[in-house]
Design a protein around this motif. Structure first.
Motif, mmCIF file in Angstrom:
data_model
loop_
_atom_site.group_PDB
_atom_site.id
_atom_site.type_symbol
_atom_site.label_atom_id
_atom_site.label_comp_id
_atom_site.label_asym_id
_atom_site.label_seq_id
_atom_site.Cartn_x
_atom_site.Cartn_y
_atom_site.Cartn_z
ATOM 1 N N TRP A 28 0.848 -1.190 0.000
ATOM 2 C CA TRP A 28 0.000 0.000 0.000
ATOM 3 C C TRP A 28 0.883 1.238 0.000
ATOM 4 O O TRP A 28 1.886 1.309 0.701
ATOM 5 C CB TRP A 28 -0.922 -0.001 1.210
ATOM 6 N N GLU A 29 0.488 2.243 -0.785
ATOM 7 C CA GLU A 29 1.246 3.482 -0.909
ATOM 8 C C GLU A 29 0.683 4.553 0.007
ATOM 9 O O GLU A 29 -0.526 4.719 0.117
ATOM 10 C CB GLU A 29 1.205 3.973 -2.351
ATOM 11 N N GLU A 30 1.598 5.292 0.630
ATOM 12 C CA GLU A 30 1.183 6.410 1.467
ATOM 13 C C GLU A 30 0.922 7.638 0.609
ATOM 14 O O GLU A 30 1.479 7.783 -0.473
ATOM 15 C CB GLU A 30 2.273 6.741 2.487
ATOM 16 N N THR A 31 0.077 8.514 1.140
ATOM 17 C CA THR A 31 -0.182 9.777 0.461
ATOM 18 C C THR A 31 0.920 10.763 0.822
ATOM 19 O O THR A 31 1.706 10.545 1.750
ATOM 20 C CB THR A 31 -1.535 10.379 0.888
ATOM 21 N N GLU A 32 0.945 11.865 0.109
ATOM 22 C CA GLU A 32 1.942 12.905 0.356
ATOM 23 C C GLU A 32 1.703 13.635 1.669
ATOM 24 O O GLU A 32 2.577 14.355 2.148
ATOM 25 C CB GLU A 32 1.966 13.898 -0.807
ATOM 26 N N ALA A 39 0.493 8.288 9.395
ATOM 27 C CA ALA A 39 0.562 7.765 8.035
ATOM 28 C C ALA A 39 -0.840 7.742 7.454
ATOM 29 O O ALA A 39 -1.803 7.448 8.162
ATOM 30 C CB ALA A 39 1.152 6.352 8.032
ATOM 31 N N VAL A 40 -0.945 8.047 6.169
ATOM 32 C CA VAL A 40 -2.223 7.991 5.479
ATOM 33 C C VAL A 40 -2.022 7.214 4.186
ATOM 34 O O VAL A 40 -1.120 7.529 3.403
ATOM 35 C CB VAL A 40 -2.775 9.405 5.171
ATOM 36 N N PHE A 41 -2.856 6.181 3.993
ATOM 37 C CA PHE A 41 -2.770 5.318 2.824
ATOM 38 C C PHE A 41 -4.002 5.502 1.955
ATOM 39 O O PHE A 41 -5.117 5.604 2.461
ATOM 40 C CB PHE A 41 -2.669 3.846 3.246
ATOM 41 N N LYS A 42 -3.789 5.525 0.643
ATOM 42 C CA LYS A 42 -4.899 5.596 -0.301
ATOM 43 C C LYS A 42 -5.501 4.201 -0.453
ATOM 44 O O LYS A 42 -4.782 3.218 -0.530
ATOM 45 C CB LYS A 42 -4.414 6.059 -1.671
#
Length: 143
Positions: A28-32, A39-42
């Motif tokens: 999973w990729e984190e947002t900017e 941490a915030v993931f899309k």
């Protein structure tokens, strides 16, 4: 009127670096907007946020249990489009070292389901529902 939508789910993290690494290991990729503090993931339609649990409880004005082993009373779900994806998703999760709580199996309601726990015992269900409808982004819009 309260809008009928879920836009952000926040998990109170006991150990943010460990929990962040787990979700990164899922691919999973984190947002900017992620930082050292959270941490915030899309995801498909909802953002998943990891935030220190003591700070989250403080923000909500409540006390929290210091035991990450206790059941949090919340289960998150990853619904998939194809029945065989339940098994492949669980195998991917297993390779990250997650605890598999329930191996993939056919559900009494006609679908297929499995459960795993992340490093802080947040429960996740991986499910296929034969009547689920997804949009072009992979967000489940009906079932």
């Amino acid at each position: 009127m309260v809008p009928q939508r879920v836009t952000l789910l926040t998990i109170g993290a006991y150990d943010l670096p460990v929990l962040r690494s787990f979700y990164q290991a899922l691919g999973w990729e984190e947002t900017e907007i992620s930082s050292d503090q959270y941490a915030v993931f899309k995801t498909a339609g909802v953002l998943l946020s990891l935030f220190p649990i003591a700070e989250l409880a403080k923000d909500a004005g409540i006390e929290f249990s210091k035991s990450p082993d206790s059941f949090h009373g919340v289960t998150f779900a990853i619904n998939v489009e194809q029945v065989e994806q339940v098994d492949t998703v669980i195998e991917s999760v297993r390779r990250t070292g997650a605890k598999i709580l329930r191996e993939p199996s056919d559900a009494f309601w006609g679908g297929r389901t499995a459960y795993f726990a992340d490093p802080e015992n947040n429960l996740w269900e991986v499910a296929w529902n034969p009547s689920a409808v997804f949009d072009e982004r992979g967000a489940m819009i009906d079932f």
